[in-house]
Design a protein around this motif. Structure first.
Motif, PDB file in Angstrom:
ATOM      1  N   GLY A  24      41.932  50.410  36.562  1.00 14.72           N
ATOM      2  CA  GLY A  24      41.696  48.993  36.297  1.00 14.72           C
ATOM      3  C   GLY A  24      40.210  48.680  36.248  1.00 14.72           C
ATOM      4  O   GLY A  24      39.395  49.339  36.901  1.00 14.72           O
ATOM      5  N   LEU A  25      39.868  47.693  35.459  1.00 10.62           N
ATOM      6  CA  LEU A  25      38.489  47.220  35.374  1.00 10.62           C
ATOM      7  C   LEU A  25      38.430  45.856  36.056  1.00 10.62           C
ATOM      8  O   LEU A  25      39.033  44.885  35.578  1.00 10.62           O
ATOM      9  CB  LEU A  25      38.051  47.099  33.911  1.00 10.62           C
ATOM     10  CG  LEU A  25      36.662  46.516  33.667  1.00 10.62           C
ATOM     11  CD1 LEU A  25      35.585  47.398  34.294  1.00 10.62           C
ATOM     12  CD2 LEU A  25      36.425  46.346  32.175  1.00 10.62           C
ATOM     13  N   VAL A  26      37.737  45.791  37.184  1.00 15.75           N
ATOM     14  CA  VAL A  26      37.623  44.539  37.927  1.00 15.75           C
ATOM     15  C   VAL A  26      36.590  43.665  37.225  1.00 15.75           C
ATOM     16  O   VAL A  26      35.412  44.014  37.153  1.00 15.75           O
ATOM     17  CB  VAL A  26      37.238  44.794  39.401  1.00 15.75           C
ATOM     18  CG1 VAL A  26      37.080  43.474  40.147  1.00 15.75           C
ATOM     19  CG2 VAL A  26      38.281  45.681  40.080  1.00 15.75           C
ATOM     20  N   LEU A  27      37.050  42.541  36.689  1.00 18.81           N
ATOM     21  CA  LEU A  27      36.174  41.632  35.950  1.00 18.81           C
ATOM     22  C   LEU A  27      35.597  40.537  36.834  1.00 18.81           C
ATOM     23  O   LEU A  27      34.514  40.022  36.560  1.00 18.81           O
ATOM     24  CB  LEU A  27      36.943  40.997  34.790  1.00 18.81           C
ATOM     25  CG  LEU A  27      37.532  41.972  33.770  1.00 18.81           C
ATOM     26  CD1 LEU A  27      38.375  41.227  32.753  1.00 18.81           C
ATOM     27  CD2 LEU A  27      36.423  42.748  33.087  1.00 18.81           C
ATOM     28  N   GLY A  36      40.521  25.880  42.146  1.00 20.60           N
ATOM     29  CA  GLY A  36      40.843  26.786  43.237  1.00 20.60           C
ATOM     30  C   GLY A  36      40.076  28.083  43.116  1.00 20.60           C
ATOM     31  O   GLY A  36      38.949  28.105  42.624  1.00 20.60           O
ATOM     32  N   GLU A  37      40.710  29.155  43.538  1.00 16.44           N
ATOM     33  CA  GLU A  37      40.062  30.463  43.537  1.00 16.44           C
ATOM     34  C   GLU A  37      41.052  31.524  43.087  1.00 16.44           C
ATOM     35  O   GLU A  37      42.235  31.456  43.418  1.00 16.44           O
ATOM     36  CB  GLU A  37      39.574  30.794  44.948  1.00 16.44           C
ATOM     37  CG  GLU A  37      38.927  32.158  45.059  1.00 16.44           C
ATOM     38  CD  GLU A  37      38.490  32.484  46.469  1.00 16.44           C
ATOM     39  OE1 GLU A  37      37.523  31.872  46.934  1.00 16.44           O
ATOM     40  OE2 GLU A  37      39.131  33.343  47.092  1.00 16.44           O
ATOM     41  N   ILE A  38      40.541  32.478  42.338  1.00 17.94           N
ATOM     42  CA  ILE A  38      41.326  33.651  41.968  1.00 17.94           C
ATOM     43  C   ILE A  38      40.714  34.819  42.730  1.00 17.94           C
ATOM     44  O   ILE A  38      39.514  35.083  42.608  1.00 17.94           O
ATOM     45  CB  ILE A  38      41.275  33.916  40.451  1.00 17.94           C
ATOM     46  CG1 ILE A  38      41.817  32.713  39.679  1.00 17.94           C
ATOM     47  CG2 ILE A  38      42.056  35.183  40.111  1.00 17.94           C
ATOM     48  CD1 ILE A  38      41.586  32.791  38.184  1.00 17.94           C
ATOM     49  N   ASP A  39      41.529  35.505  43.512  1.00 18.12           N
ATOM     50  CA  ASP A  39      40.999  36.602  44.324  1.00 18.12           C
ATOM     51  C   ASP A  39      40.417  37.702  43.452  1.00 18.12           C
ATOM     52  O   ASP A  39      39.286  38.136  43.666  1.00 18.12           O
ATOM     53  CB  ASP A  39      42.086  37.179  45.232  1.00 18.12           C
ATOM     54  CG  ASP A  39      42.524  36.190  46.304  1.00 18.12           C
ATOM     55  OD1 ASP A  39      41.729  35.306  46.676  1.00 18.12           O
ATOM     56  OD2 ASP A  39      43.676  36.310  46.766  1.00 18.12           O
ATOM     57  N   LEU A  40      41.199  38.167  42.469  1.00 22.02           N
ATOM     58  CA  LEU A  40      40.744  39.243  41.589  1.00 22.02           C
ATOM     59  C   LEU A  40      41.222  38.987  40.168  1.00 22.02           C
ATOM     60  O   LEU A  40      42.347  38.528  39.959  1.00 22.02           O
ATOM     61  CB  LEU A  40      41.316  40.590  42.035  1.00 22.02           C
ATOM     62  CG  LEU A  40      40.961  41.092  43.427  1.00 22.02           C
ATOM     63  CD1 LEU A  40      41.818  42.293  43.792  1.00 22.02           C
ATOM     64  CD2 LEU A  40      39.484  41.445  43.501  1.00 22.02           C
ATOM     65  N   VAL A  41      40.361  39.312  39.216  1.00 17.25           N
ATOM     66  CA  VAL A  41      40.756  39.355  37.807  1.00 17.25           C
ATOM     67  C   VAL A  41      40.501  40.791  37.373  1.00 17.25           C
ATOM     68  O   VAL A  41      39.373  41.283  37.465  1.00 17.25           O
ATOM     69  CB  VAL A  41      39.951  38.372  36.939  1.00 17.25           C
ATOM     70  CG1 VAL A  41      40.419  38.437  35.492  1.00 17.25           C
ATOM     71  CG2 VAL A  41      40.063  36.949  37.482  1.00 17.25           C
ATOM     72  N   VAL A  42      41.568  41.458  36.948  1.00 23.19           N
ATOM     73  CA  VAL A  42      41.493  42.890  36.652  1.00 23.19           C
ATOM     74  C   VAL A  42      42.163  43.167  35.317  1.00 23.19           C
ATOM     75  O   VAL A  42      43.263  42.678  35.056  1.00 23.19           O
ATOM     76  CB  VAL A  42      42.202  43.712  37.758  1.00 23.19           C
ATOM     77  CG1 VAL A  42      42.111  45.204  37.479  1.00 23.19           C
ATOM     78  CG2 VAL A  42      41.631  43.386  39.129  1.00 23.19           C
ATOM     79  N   ARG A  43      41.497  43.960  34.484  1.00 24.87           N
ATOM     80  CA  ARG A  43      42.135  44.428  33.252  1.00 24.87           C
ATOM     81  C   ARG A  43      42.789  45.765  33.572  1.00 24.87           C
ATOM     82  O   ARG A  43      42.124  46.718  33.957  1.00 24.87           O
ATOM     83  CB  ARG A  43      41.135  44.598  32.120  1.00 24.87           C
ATOM     84  CG  ARG A  43      41.828  45.062  30.833  1.00 24.87           C
ATOM     85  CD  ARG A  43      40.918  45.136  29.642  1.00 24.87           C
ATOM     86  NE  ARG A  43      40.339  43.869  29.249  1.00 24.87           N
ATOM     87  CZ  ARG A  43      40.979  42.891  28.607  1.00 24.87           C
ATOM     88  NH1 ARG A  43      42.252  43.018  28.326  1.00 24.87           N
ATOM     89  NH2 ARG A  43      40.353  41.797  28.262  1.00 24.87           N
ATOM     90  N   LEU A  44      44.117  45.786  33.460  1.00 26.63           N
ATOM     91  CA  LEU A  44      44.897  47.011  33.674  1.00 26.63           C
ATOM     92  C   LEU A  44      45.534  47.369  32.346  1.00 26.63           C
ATOM     93  O   LEU A  44      46.446  46.675  31.890  1.00 26.63           O
ATOM     94  CB  LEU A  44      45.987  46.792  34.729  1.00 26.63           C
ATOM     95  CG  LEU A  44      45.532  46.707  36.179  1.00 26.63           C
ATOM     96  CD1 LEU A  44      46.662  46.215  37.070  1.00 26.63           C
ATOM     97  CD2 LEU A  44      45.051  48.058  36.655  1.00 26.63           C
ATOM     98  N   GLY A  45      45.025  48.413  31.723  1.00 26.88           N
ATOM     99  CA  GLY A  45      45.498  48.744  30.384  1.00 26.88           C
ATOM    100  C   GLY A  45      45.137  47.593  29.464  1.00 26.88           C
ATOM    101  O   GLY A  45      44.014  47.126  29.455  1.00 26.88           O
ATOM    102  N   GLY A  46      46.091  47.085  28.735  1.00 26.53           N
ATOM    103  CA  GLY A  46      45.836  45.963  27.841  1.00 26.53           C
ATOM    104  C   GLY A  46      46.189  44.617  28.440  1.00 26.53           C
ATOM    105  O   GLY A  46      46.281  43.627  27.721  1.00 26.53           O
ATOM    106  N   VAL A  47      46.384  44.553  29.753  1.00 28.96           N
ATOM    107  CA  VAL A  47      46.838  43.323  30.400  1.00 28.96           C
ATOM    108  C   VAL A  47      45.748  42.775  31.315  1.00 28.96           C
ATOM    109  O   VAL A  47      45.131  43.520  32.076  1.00 28.96           O
ATOM    110  CB  VAL A  47      48.129  43.579  31.215  1.00 28.96           C
ATOM    111  CG1 VAL A  47      48.610  42.314  31.899  1.00 28.96           C
ATOM    112  CG2 VAL A  47      49.226  44.145  30.317  1.00 28.96           C
TER     113      VAL A  47
END
Length: 126
Positions: A24-27, A36-47
């Motif tokens: 995964g690529l942590v964006l 609010g807050e998003i803990d993590l935004v991660v690109r996993l494959g094409g998602v």
């Protein structure tokens, strides 16, 4: 910072590292906005995954983890995700998913993944 807050931050770091180790690529980490807050935004494959990390010291998780992210929290995450995508138009056409990582303490006091629920809820809220 109290012990519980430190553990929650440790859990977020651990989950980010875990997802990165799986390719995964942590964006973004702890992305904040008026919604609010998003803990993590991660690109996993094409998602593009918006990941909510829930940490508890004991084994107090319900069987599916649904109680950890109720309807109000889901609406906040949906709003925050929409604002994230508006702030990052290059990602606006991504396939998106809302995941929940349930994290607990291992016997040695470290972090352990209890469950990772991919697609924990739909974009319309529950």
């Amino acid at each position: 910072m109290d012990r519980r807050h430190r553990f929650a931050l440790q859990a977020e770091i651990w989950v980010a590292d875990h997802l990165a180790a799986q390719g995964g690529l942590v964006l973004a980490r702890r992305w904040r906005c008026r919604g609010g807050e998003i803990d993590l935004v991660v690109r996993l494959g094409g998602v593009l995954c918006f990941v909510e990390v829930k940490a508890r010291g004991g084994n107090s998780w319900d069987s599916a983890g649904w109680e950890a992210v109720g309807a109000v929290k889901q609406r906040r995450l949906l709003l925050a995700a929409a604002l994230f995508l508006a702030a990052h138009p290059e990602l606006a056409r991504s396939v998106c998913r809302f995941d929940v990582a349930l994290v607990g303490r291992d016997p040695g006091g470290g972090v352990r993944l209890v469950a990772y629920i991919a697609g924990a809820f739909e974009g319309s809220g529950r």
